[in-house]
Design a protein around this motif. Structure first.
Motif, PDB file in Angstrom:
ATOM      1  N   ARG A 113       0.831  -1.208   0.000  1.00  6.99           N
ATOM      2  CA  ARG A 113       0.000   0.000   0.000  1.00  6.99           C
ATOM      3  C   ARG A 113       0.866   1.259   0.000  1.00  6.99           C
ATOM      4  O   ARG A 113       0.578   2.225  -0.714  1.00  6.99           O
ATOM      5  CB  ARG A 113      -0.918   0.010   1.227  1.00  6.99           C
ATOM      6  CG  ARG A 113      -2.045  -0.996   1.198  1.00  6.99           C
ATOM      7  CD  ARG A 113      -2.962  -0.772   2.400  1.00  6.99           C
ATOM      8  NE  ARG A 113      -4.003  -1.768   2.482  1.00  6.99           N
ATOM      9  CZ  ARG A 113      -4.005  -2.791   3.326  1.00  6.99           C
ATOM     10  NH1 ARG A 113      -2.976  -2.965   4.170  1.00  6.99           N
ATOM     11  NH2 ARG A 113      -5.003  -3.642   3.331  1.00  6.99           N
ATOM     12  N   ASN A 114       1.914   1.254   0.803  1.00  5.35           N
ATOM     13  CA  ASN A 114       2.792   2.427   0.872  1.00  5.35           C
ATOM     14  C   ASN A 114       3.437   2.715  -0.479  1.00  5.35           C
ATOM     15  O   ASN A 114       3.545   3.867  -0.896  1.00  5.35           O
ATOM     16  CB  ASN A 114       3.869   2.216   1.933  1.00  5.35           C
ATOM     17  CG  ASN A 114       3.312   2.172   3.346  1.00  5.35           C
ATOM     18  OD1 ASN A 114       2.175   2.600   3.599  1.00  5.35           O
ATOM     19  ND2 ASN A 114       4.097   1.642   4.273  1.00  5.35           N
ATOM     20  N   ALA A 117       0.877   4.163  -2.820  1.00  5.79           N
ATOM     21  CA  ALA A 117       0.442   5.506  -2.441  1.00  5.79           C
ATOM     22  C   ALA A 117       1.443   6.584  -2.842  1.00  5.79           C
ATOM     23  O   ALA A 117       1.116   7.776  -2.815  1.00  5.79           O
ATOM     24  CB  ALA A 117       0.191   5.569  -0.937  1.00  5.79           C
ATOM     25  N   ASN A 157      -2.458   2.260  -8.138  1.00  5.05           N
ATOM     26  CA  ASN A 157      -2.389   3.231  -7.058  1.00  5.05           C
ATOM     27  C   ASN A 157      -2.945   2.590  -5.789  1.00  5.05           C
ATOM     28  O   ASN A 157      -3.305   1.410  -5.767  1.00  5.05           O
ATOM     29  CB  ASN A 157      -3.137   4.515  -7.436  1.00  5.05           C
ATOM     30  CG  ASN A 157      -4.601   4.264  -7.765  1.00  5.05           C
ATOM     31  OD1 ASN A 157      -5.211   3.306  -7.286  1.00  5.05           O
ATOM     32  ND2 ASN A 157      -5.181   5.134  -8.583  1.00  5.05           N
ATOM     33  N   LEU A 158      -3.038   3.367  -4.723  1.00  5.40           N
ATOM     34  CA  LEU A 158      -3.489   2.826  -3.446  1.00  5.40           C
ATOM     35  C   LEU A 158      -4.907   2.269  -3.547  1.00  5.40           C
ATOM     36  O   LEU A 158      -5.210   1.209  -2.990  1.00  5.40           O
ATOM     37  CB  LEU A 158      -3.418   3.915  -2.369  1.00  5.40           C
ATOM     38  CG  LEU A 158      -3.904   3.522  -0.968  1.00  5.40           C
ATOM     39  CD1 LEU A 158      -3.110   2.342  -0.419  1.00  5.40           C
ATOM     40  CD2 LEU A 158      -3.808   4.724  -0.034  1.00  5.40           C
TER      41      LEU A 158
END
Length: 201
Positions: A113-114, A117, A157-158
């Motif tokens: 996720r990081n 993001a 993307n996230l």
């Protein structure tokens, strides 16, 4: 963007054991052959025989080590848990014989996720022979995003990563190895043991 940093770093690597000439990485790239991938973030490839290579990245996206892991026993799909939604054109496959370490899964998922993001998300462009993956490994668990086909492009993307993880959680047992993909696209989000071949065509 992450991909530009990684592509520029691929030009200067050398360690221990070379793969066959079919390796899509730049000439002269050698690999340490290990039983499993250590913790870290990886950019790599899966070959048709299940062998995986991974470039271990530092926080700046620069390659620290290049590793190869040979395939383990094949996974078994769970027919009960495999579900397809024809309206949304999405597919989830749950692997019946593989359950994952819970803290490792949570940590690897947060790592992915990081990465997603960050500005530009995770941007992958595969070469002419095999697909390409980006993954996070924590406590022998890999959570990943990939484009499984040669000559393919994808960006996550996230929101994309969270959506894929939610679809797996909704259709599979808690912490069961699984993957999510949309139809008519080479893009996959998944989770598995770190020694398991992923993103095979």
């Amino acid at each position: 963007m992450l991909s530009k940093t990684i592509i520029s770093a691929l030009a200067a690597i050398a360690t221990v054991q070379a793969l066959p000439a079919a390796d899509p990485n730049p000439a002269g790239v050698n690999y340490e052959v290990l039983d499993a991938f250590p913790d870290g973030e990886y950019l790599g490839y899966t070959y048709p025989n299940g062998t995986m290579t991974g470039h271990l990245l530092d926080e700046a996206g620069v390659i620290k080590r290049s590793i190869a892991v040979h395939p383990r026993a094949p996974l078994e799909s769970s027919e009960v848990s495999t579900k397809r939604d024809g309206v949304q054109r999405r597919f989830v496959d749950c692997w019946a014989n593989q359950f994952l370490d819970r803290p490792g899964t949570d940590a690897a998922a947060q790592c992915l996720r990081n990465a997603a993001a960050a500005p530009g998300g995770i941007d992958l462009r595969s070469g002419s022979t095999v697909g390409l993956y980006y993954s996070c490994v924590r406590s022998a668990v890999r959570v990943y995003y990939c484009v499984k086909d040669p000559n393919s492009w994808g960006n996550a993307n996230l929101e994309d990563i969270n959506y894929g993880l939610r679809q797996m959680d909704a259709r599979c047992q808690p912490y069961q190895a699984s993957y999510f993909r949309w139809d008519n696209t080479p893009e996959i989000v998944g989770k598995a043991r770190a020694d398991t071949s992923i993103c095979l065509r």
